[in-house]
Structure formats: C-alpha cells, structure tokens
Design an enzyme around this catalytic site. Structure first.
Site, PDB file in Angstrom:
ATOM      1  N   GLY A 144       1.040   7.248  10.157  1.00 37.02           N
ATOM      2  CA  GLY A 144       2.275   7.183  10.922  1.00 37.02           C
ATOM      3  C   GLY A 144       2.106   7.557  12.372  1.00 37.02           C
ATOM      4  O   GLY A 144       2.951   8.244  12.960  1.00 37.02           O
ATOM      5  N   ASP A 185      -5.760  -0.205   2.474  1.00 37.37           N
ATOM      6  CA  ASP A 185      -4.879   0.926   2.765  1.00 37.37           C
ATOM      7  C   ASP A 185      -3.844   1.088   1.653  1.00 37.37           C
ATOM      8  O   ASP A 185      -3.337   0.107   1.102  1.00 37.37           O
ATOM      9  CB  ASP A 185      -4.187   0.680   4.115  1.00 37.37           C
ATOM     10  CG  ASP A 185      -3.418   1.897   4.595  1.00 37.37           C
ATOM     11  OD1 ASP A 185      -3.849   3.018   4.311  1.00 37.37           O
ATOM     12  OD2 ASP A 185      -2.387   1.708   5.274  1.00 37.37           O
ATOM     13  N   HIS A 186      -3.519   2.329   1.318  1.00 41.02           N
ATOM     14  CA  HIS A 186      -2.439   2.672   0.374  1.00 41.02           C
ATOM     15  C   HIS A 186      -2.524   1.858  -0.912  1.00 41.02           C
ATOM     16  O   HIS A 186      -1.552   1.226  -1.338  1.00 41.02           O
ATOM     17  CB  HIS A 186      -1.069   2.474   1.032  1.00 41.02           C
ATOM     18  CG  HIS A 186      -0.687   3.607   1.929  1.00 41.02           C
ATOM     19  ND1 HIS A 186      -0.449   4.888   1.473  1.00 41.02           N
ATOM     20  CD2 HIS A 186      -0.539   3.663   3.283  1.00 41.02           C
ATOM     21  CE1 HIS A 186      -0.159   5.672   2.494  1.00 41.02           C
ATOM     22  NE2 HIS A 186      -0.212   4.964   3.613  1.00 41.02           N
TER      23      HIS A 186
END
Length: 1101
Positions: free
Chosen positions: A1031, A904-905
């Site tokens: 989020g 992720d990211h």
C-alpha cells in the site's frame, strides 16, 4: 433397335469405317483416337486444350480436330469420352452444349468412375442413344497400340452397337452386366493395379538392397508365381534405365526420376480414392489400397506425382534416420584411422602441385574449418589476388552473394569467375550454407560462365561436421544433439528468401529448377577400403564423360554423402584424382574448357585443400593482453538458433555490470523511409556510445521481429525479404561504423550471422584482407584484421547464425572480454537486502499486461535501479500463464539492473504452483486470513516447494480494496511483533509483509503508520529478513523515507500506476489514436509513474 440392326448389318457386310468422335486428347484420349484411325475409322477429336487436340489429330490422315463438343457429336456416329475426372465428365455429358444434348447413336465413357456416377449417366442419357460405362485398362501404351481391355456395363443391344468401336481400340472387351457393371469391374482392376504396382516397387527395392541382379531376376520372375503386369512393367523400366549398367542398380532406381512417365502417379490418385470409397460403402477392408494411398500422399507432399510407380522406392526410399546411433548402425563400417591418414598425406602431396583453390564464399562463415589462410574482400586488390594464386593452397573471397537478389548474385559470381579465369584454375569452391540456403543453381552457373567452363562437374557437398550437418542416402540432415532432422523439416527450409521442401538432395536439385543428370557418391563407395578414392574417381570420370546435356545451362551434378572427416578425405582424394584425369590441361593454360566446382559447406574445403586439424584457439593466440577488455558484439542473424543463443547470453550475463544490451528496432531499421532509419541510427548510436564510453562492452542486436514488406504484406517474396534485410543491415553497419571510430584499437569484436559478419567486416571495419586464425569454438572462426581496417590487429570472431551450442555465444563473449558472465539471477531476498544495505527500497509494481512490464523495464533502464513486476492471481484467471511468460521475457532483457517477476497475494495452491512451474522469482503467499497455526502450516508448505523462488508472507491484514480483495477497516489486523520470530523460524520465509497502519488501494481513510510497532517488528525479525510494506501508493516521501530507515526494503505500488494507465488509454482513445499508439501512450504514462516511485524509494544518503 434400329441403330443396332444397322450396325450389325454394317459389320456383317464387312464395312469397318465409322465416324467416331473422341473427346479428350490426353495420354489416353490421344492413344484411343490414333488406334481408331488406324483401324479404319474417321476420327473427330475435341479437347478444351485446342493445341493438344491439334497435335493428336496430326497422328493420322483420317483424324481431324473440331472446335466444340457439339461439332464432335454432330460429325460422329459414335463418341468415346476420355477425360480426367468426374467434374470434367459432368461438364462434357450434362453441361450446356454437352454430349447428351446431341448424342449420336453410341456413347461410351472410358473413364474410371464410381458405380453411382456411372448409373447416374445411364439414367441421364437420351433414349435415342446407346450409352455404356466402358472404362479401359492398359495405360497409354495399350491405348496407343489398340490393345486396351474394356469392361462394359449397359444394355445388351447397346453393347452390340458398340462392337465395331471396341474392336478398333481394344484387344479384349466384354459386357459384364447392366448399368454400372463396367465401372465396378474397373474399380476392382484398379485396386489390383495399385496394389501390384506398389508391391512391385517395394519388391524391386528389396531386390536392390539384397544385391540381386535386376535383369536376371526379372527374367525368372516372369515365369514364377510372383509375375504380374505391373512387375513386368517396373522391372523392364529399371533394366532399361539410363544408369542401370555402369552405375549399378541403385542409380537405376534414381535415374527413373529423370524419365517422363507415360502413366504418372497422379493418374492413380483419383482411382485409388474411388476404390477406397467403394470399399467403405460396401463395408469391405482394403488395407493394400490404404498403403497405396499413403504412398501417393507422400509423393504428393514432395511434389513428385509426375514420377512412375516404379520410382516410388527411389522417391520414398528408406525412412529417414532419427538419430546418429541409428544411422551409424546401418552405415558401412568406418575406414581404419591409418588408411584415412594415408589418404590425407597423399592429398597434401597432390595439393602442393595442383595450384590454389579459390573459395567463393556467399557469406564469410565458410572459414569455419580452416586456419592460416587469407580472406579477401570483394572487390579485392589485384596484388592480394596475385599473391594468393601463387602461394596458397586455398583462399577465400567474400562474395556475400547470399545478401543479394539472384540477378545481382549472378552478376557478381560471373565477374569473380572472369577475374579468376586467367589463372587456369581446375577446381573452385562455391561455398554456401550447410542448411541449403543460397542461390543455387544460378550462382554456380554464373561462376562457370565467368570461368569459361562449358561443362563443369559440380559436386554437391553440404555436409559440415562441426555444425552437425551430415548426408546419408542422399538425404541431408541437421543434428540436434543425438537426434537427426531432415533438412527440409527444419526452420531453415522455411527461409523467406531460400526456402525449400526436399531433404533428399536429388529432389532438392530438381526443386531448385535444375533438370540434369545426377549421380551419387554413397557411403558404401566412400568406405570401400583403401581404394575408395580410386572408386570415387572412376565414378566421377565415367559419369562426367557419359553425361550428355540437353541444355547449355545445365551441368552434371554429383551428390556427395559423408558422416565424418574420413569420409570427406576419401571424397576429396577421389575428386583430386578425377580433376587430374579430366581437367589437368585447365591448369596449364588460361581458361581451360572446364573444371570441378564444389557447391559445398565448409568441411570439404579443409579436406580438399589439405588444411590440417588444429586445437581451438588459445587466449594468447586470440589476444596477448591480460586483464578485462571492452568490446562490441553485433547480432543481426534472425534464425531461431541465434535467438536462443542471444537469450542465453542475456540470462547468463544478468547482473554483469560490464555488459550493456542495445537493441535496434528492426521495424524502424527496415522502414522504406530514410528519415525513420536515420533517427534510429542516431538513437541507437547514443545508447551504444554511453555504454562504450563507460568502459562497458555492448551487445548490439536487432529486435527479433519478423518484418513484413509494406507492399507484399507478407515475408514470402525472396526479393522483398532480401531488400528488408539490406535496410536493416545498413542501419546496423552505420551504427557499428560510428561506434568503432576512434575506438577500434582497443575493442574485441564478435559478429553473429553470415551476412552480418560480412557487412560489418567490409562496410564498417574496412576489411580488404584478413587472416583466419582458427576457431574459438567448433565451427566458429576468428580472423586477425589487417592494418587497413578500423580495428587493426583485432581478433574478429565470425559467428555463423545457425551454428553452436545454446551457450556458445555467452561463453565466447565472456572469453573475449576476459570477464565472468555475472551472477545467476539473484533471489529476491538478496536484492532486497542489498537495497536495505544501501539505504533504499525496491519498488514492486503490480501490472496487468505486457505494456505494464515494458513500462517497469523502461524505468529500470533509466534509473539503473532494480525492480519487481508482480501480478495478482486474478490476472492469471484472465490470461493464464502467458502473462508470466511475457513478463519473464521482458525482465530477461533488462540490462541496467535486475528486474524480477513475482506473484502477488496468492491465496490458493493452484495459482502458486502454476507460477512456480513458469519460473517466477518470488511468491507472496498470503495466509493472513488464516489463524496463526494454519498460516504457519500453509506458508511453510509453499516455502518447501518454492524450489529457489523467494517466498514473502504476511502477518496481519490490511484494510482497503485492490484487485477484487476487500477488507473492512474493522477487520484489519496489525502485525503482532511477539509472533514474528516464531513465524519466521517455523516457515522459513524470505520476506515478511507488515501491517502497521498502511492501507491497500486508494482510500479516504487517514493513513497513520504505527512507527513503534514497525520498530518492534524490525527488532524481533532476523537480521537477514527483508521487511515489506504494502500500500505504498499515495504515501508522501517523508513517510516512505522513514519506513526505509525502519527496515522496509520492498514497497508495493499498484493504484497510482493503474490510474495513470487508465487516464492514458482514455485520453488517447478520445484523441482518435489507433491501437498501437494507444499502447505506446499507455507505456509512457505508466513508466513515468514507476520511474518517479523508484527514485523516491532511493533517497539520497
């Protein structure tokens, strides 16, 4: 000077007798003492082994054993010290009560030492004593005959004082200089001894390989430049070896291993080390000493420093082969096909007259090479035994002794032998493991005892061609593809119950505690031509008749080599001929004097019993029904091969809804607490019932843990290892018994592992008599179960633990179920689009450790919904790629729905490339901080090298803080719908993360989703592009459901899971819980959050 004059006067006056002490009663000390006594000296001998000193003193009337070093010195005018090493010498000379505390007139150290230690002793000797470093050469033989060579260092007057003692023990002696000169000369001598000894062993081994007559050759070498004392010694031993004549020079080398050496290799270890140390200190290269040291080290590794140097060739032999190609190139030419076919015809004809051969199988996998034969459980029904003995060429008895400890195995083997005794068998097979695990020699000995055979001929034949086990030059190999690995170097040799070191079967026999005569049937004999079986017969008969046993429990053993089925046919016919010549009377009267026992793997059974080859079983032969079937696959074996095959099954069946995986916790199943085991049976049975009641097949497997016994705390004891296995197997069998109750008629059955197969067959299914149908894969048999069983008429696949290709288990299960294995692991895009089509989203949960991955998998199993475990590059900085490996392992075992692994990211190429190399399913390439052109360029480069992994990109940038990333609200940027189409087209991404008012992490900021923007993004994006919302922590259900309706099909969650983990750890720690309990609480807490989120992401229609 006084002592020197007295001694010289004594010599001159003709007096020979002195009082001489000898310290040390080993081979050298004993010989020196005896020679001194025979030379007229009165000898006092001391050794810390008082029994050794007493036995040495019994050599001569003028010898006496004394109780201490001090007593020896006080009684003597001269002392000779002959002990094993410098440490012992230091105690003898310098220790309390040592020689130098009460030294007599003359003191000589006869041991081999460093020059420095010799000089240290000279310096430490009292002035009243004449000390000499006087190492000897000539070995135990020279010591016993008084014909040693002594190299002396020390003062001239000391040497003169010692001459009467030297004359009594040596044929040659000389003073070579001052202190340390004798030690230096001895090191030079030992260098020559070791080099010559090793060269002699190598040269004689070459002579054997070239076909030289050793007796003739040794005579000529005595008169050639190649002569040496060590060559004369080695060739003399070989010419006089017990098997030098009839069985040829090769067996003469091997027979040296049976003869106790007067100068074993261990005696040279210290000396060669001293030579190399001295050479290093003097900056002199001594490569021949290095070679000798390497040979000693190799012999030490196989535990044979007791052998003579002449036997080094037999011990080390040829370098093991590393491939089939290398071995076949070195082996004699194979026998022509038509010759082998003629042998098989003769075997079949002779078998028809020879009577049934019982195969006493220590687990049920021995049926790997046969078909159309019966399998009887133990204890059997008498009518079944009667029928087999009257009509069969062979039949199997499920002794299952490998699951018992040795005393129990012996009792069972003897009982089986006793039951077979009335039938007058002349040959019996003790079938065991092709990787040498089992109760040998105890089981064979007990079987013979039951049969009433006082001197059985045992043929050791562990080759199993279908499983890649072959034997050449007496070395047993396990094939891995074209590579060959000596059996002693495989995982099987480290077995907790039946471990071993030796790959050479002669050494393996001795390692197992059987000190007996051993012969070999080598490939040269087996491939000698049409008369090869006759040669085998002659070898067996002559060896058997000429073997004299020192122990009633011993038996002669013949090691059988073989590379293929034609070799096995030559051996089998030779054994049949030998049976007829040696034991024919045994078949005519009950309980003949002896017979032949094959201790073997499966291949020799088919060869000896004339079982013809047949193709693998067809589907119709296995099961005449059509259409998919449900079944039970039981995996209990713990060997590495089984674990690899189980993992391959999990991977291949990923996404297959017809197959469920049910794990038995091996630690709970192995618990000595009965209640813990009962609860595990109940738990697993419930899970298994759920799968089977739903019409699915199930894989019931024990966890891959290595369980250690609570008392020993390590899994090394044979007894404790078997006891643990018994408890685990009992739990497994209880579960299977419950599962098949009332369902047996319709199930297919596969059992993986020998002991597992036996216990499931006998204890869970109630097998009394089964019929071997044939093999479903090479070396993997299937039985037809009888009417008495819980699954009458079912095909039961007996899958050995250590056999088969990596994908064989998966293929067998798919074939028995008549279903496809499922799909390959789906790409993240496919799973996300499927979720969108069903009106739901897939949860992607950031985790930081193994507990997090386990929590997500638990939620997958409970909900039946797919999920993604993902981790931030910061986690890689902490734990490296180990976290990825753990996540992949956890995900591969998710049975209810797909569980994918993602990074992720990721903002840097290094972490992306590391994750791709580890095989993650997806990458979130976060180029949102870059300008549009750079984001396009970089994201496209990630997609280009993703190699099948899904790539998610992000347009826009979220506010909030998470995993060290912080974006202020003023820097956050919404996704521009107008660039979405161009971005996706230019990059080829598989999913797109949108910024539409959502926020990373916990925040006090109001979260207001821009629904119009999200709808515009959906409209601009390609139809097959999944949209992602980061989020999702803290978003209320109505917001989540509205987002899903707007096309969001992946929702990222981090904060709530992480908060649950922190609370659980804190609460458990404050409650005083231990680490494992804390970890369990942590998993429970995270799993609850993940499960709730996954259910929220799948709203009802």
């Amino acid at each position: 000077m006084f002592r020197s004059r007295v001694l010289l006067v004594l010599r001159g006056s003709g007096r020979r007798g002195l009082r001489v002490g000898v310290i040390g009663a080993g081979n050298m000390g004993k010989g020196i003492a005896g020679s001194l006594a025979r030379a007229g000296h009165e000898v006092f001998q001391y050794d810390r082994d008082t029994e050794a000193a007493r036995k040495s003193a019994a050599q001569h009337a003028s010898m006496r054993a004394v109780e201490s070093i001090r007593a020896c010195c006080e009684a003597s005018e001269a002392v000779v010290v002959s002990v094993s090493n410098e440490a012992a010498e230091r105690t003898v000379f310098l220790g309390e009560g040592g020689v130098f505390e009460g030294a007599p007139r003359v003191v000589m150290n006869a041991g081999t030492t460093s020059v420095a230690w010799a000089r240290e002793l000279h310096a430490a000797a009292p002035e009243s004593a004449h000390f000499l470093d006087a190492p000897v050469s000539g070995g135990p033989e020279g010591a016993a005959q008084g014909r040693l060579s002594v190299m002396v260092g020390g003062r001239a007057e000391a040497y003169e004082a010692a001459v009467p003692v030297l004359e009594g023990m040596a044929a040659f002696y000389a003073r070579l200089g001052e202190a340390g000169a004798g030690a230096a000369a001895k090191l030079v001598n030992q260098h020559l001894v070791a080099a010559n000894a090793h060269a002699a062993a190598e040269a004689l081994g070459l002579a054997r390989a070239l076909g030289c007559d050793l007796a003739q050759l040794s005579g000529i070498l005595e008169r050639a430049w190649g002569r040496s004392t060590m060559l004369s010694r080695a060739s003399g031993q070989l010419v006089e070896a017990p098997e030098a004549g009839r069985f040829g020079d090769r067996r003469a080398f091997a027979s040296l291993l049976d003869v106790a050496s007067a100068a074993p290799l261990r005696n040279f270890v210290k000396d060669v080390a001293l030579v190399r140390e001295a050479a290093a200190a003097a900056c002199v290269r001594v490569p021949s000493a290095d070679v000798a040291a390497a040979a000693l080290d190799e012999c030490a590794k196989i535990g044979r420093l007791d052998a003579d140097w002449a036997a080094v060739t037999a011990l080390l032999g040829k370098k093991p082969y590393t491939s089939h190609a290398e071995l076949e190139a070195a082996a004699p030419a194979p026998i022509p096909t038509e010759v082998a076919a003629a042998w098989r015809e003769e075997i079949a004809e002779r078998v028809s007259r020879a009577g049934a051969v019982p195969v006493v199988d220590d687990d049920p996998t021995g049926t790997q090479t046969v078909h159309g034969v019966s399998v009887l459980s133990y204890p059997w029904r008498q009518e079944d035994l009667e029928a087999e003995m009257k009509t069969a060429s062979c039949f199997f008895v499920l002794a299952n002794t490998r699951a018992l400890d040795e005393p129990e195995a012996e009792v069972r083997a003897e009982a089986i032998g006793s039951a077979l005794r009335p039938y007058g068998c002349r040959a019996v097979v003790s079938r065991s493991d092709s990787t040498l695990r089992g109760h040998f020699p105890a089981e064979v000995r007990a079987l013979a005892r039951g049969l009433g055979w006082t001197k059985p001929l045992v043929v050791l034949a562990p080759f199993f061609f279908e499983g890649g086990r072959i034997t050449a030059d007496d070395v047993h190999y396990v094939a891995r593809g074209d590579d060959l690995v000596p059996a002693g170097e495989t995982e099987f040799a480290t077995d907790a119950a039946f471990g071993y070191v030796s790959s050479n079967l002669r050494d393996w026999i001795r390692e197992k505690g059987l000190a007996t005569s051993v012969a070999s049937v080598d490939l040269t004999t087996l491939r000698a031509g049409p008369d090869a079986p006759a040669r085998v017969c002659d070898l067996l008969v002559d060896f058997y008749r000429e073997t004299r046993l020192d122990d009633d429990d011993d038996f002669p053993v013949v090691v059988a080599n073989a590379l293929n089925k034609d070799d096995a046919a030559a051996l089998a016919l030779g054994c049949l001929l030998a049976e007829e010549r040696l034991f024919a009377s045994s078949s005519s009267t009950a309980g003949g004097e002896s017979g032949l026992i094959f201790r073997s793997a499966a291949s020799i059974v088919a060869a000896r019993c004339a079982v013809p080859e047949r193709p693998l079983l067809s589907d119709d032969e296995l099961d005449g029904t059509t259409g998919p079937r449900s079944g039970l696959v039981v995996v209990g074996s713990y060997v590495g091969k089984t674990t690899t095959q189980l993992d391959a099954l999990f991977r291949a069946s990923f996404g297959a809804t017809w197959l469920s995986n049910v794990e038995i916790d091996a630690r709970r199943a192995a618990s000595p607490d009965a209640e813990t085991r009962r609860k595990e049976v109940d738990r697993v049975s419930r899970d298994l019932d759920t799968a089977l009641d739903a019409g699915r097949s199930a894989v019931l497997y024990t966890s891959r843990d290595v369980v250690r016994d609570d008392e020993t705390r390590e899994n090394s004891s044979r007894t404790s290892s078997l006891a643990i296995g018994d408890r685990v197997n009992a739990v497994l069998c209880d579960v299977v018994s419950r599962a098949v109750r009332g369902r047996g008629d319709g199930l297919f059955l596969v059992a993986k592992g020998g002991i597992t197969s036996n216990d499931v067959a006998v204890k869970s299914l109630g097998v009394r008599r089964a019929r071997v149908l044939g093999q479903v894969r090479p070396g993997i048999p299937a039985w037809r179960l009888g009417p008495e069983t819980a699954a009458p008429g079912a095909a039961y696949v007996v899958f050995p633990g250590n056999v088969g290709a990596d994908d064989d288990l998966a293929n067998v299960v798919a074939r028995m179920a008549k279903r496809p294995l499922g799909v390959a692991r789906p790409r993240v895009q496919e799973i996300l689009l499927e979720a969108r089509g069903r009106g739901r989203a897939v949860g992607a949960f950031n985790i930081y450790n193994l507990e997090g991955a386990l929590a997500v998998r638990r939620a997958v199993e409970k909900t039946g919904l797919p999920a993604i475990v993902q981790f931030h590059p910061a986690s890689l900085e902490f734990g490296g790629t180990s976290l990825i490996a753990a996540c992949k392992d956890v995900a591969a075992r998710a049975a209810a729905a797909p569980l994918l692994v993602a990074l992720d990211h990721a903002t840097d190429d290094a972490s992306i490339d590391a994750a791709l190399e580890m095989g993650v399913d997806a990458i979130m390439a976060d180029g949102a901080r870059l300008n549009f052109a750079d984001n396009v360029r970089w994201t496209a480069s990630v997609v280009a090298r993703a190699a099948g992994a899904g790539v998610e990109a992000e347009l826009g940038m979220l506010a909030g803080e998470e995993d060290g990333l912080s974006v202020a609200q003023r820097d956050a940027k919404m996704t521009d719908p107008s660039v979405v189409s161009d971005f996706v087209s230019a990059t080829g991404v598989h999913a797109l993360a949108c910024t539409v008012g959502n926020v990373h992490g916990a925040t006090k900021l109001p979260v207001e989703i821009d629904w119009a923007r999200l709808d515009a993004i959906k409209a601009a994006a390609p139809e097959d592009l999944p949209l992602v919302l980061h989020g999702a922590s803290g978003l209320p259900p109505d917001v989540l459901h509205r987002a899903i309706r707007s096309g969001i099909c992946k929702l990222n969650v981090n904060t709530e899971v992480r908060a649950a983990s922190r609370r659980a750890i804190k609460d458990a720690s404050e409650a005083g819980k231990d680490v494992l309990n804390i970890m369990n609480d942590n998993v429970d807490a995270m799993a609850a959050v993940v499960e709730a989120k996954m259910r929220a992401f799948a709203p009802p229609p």
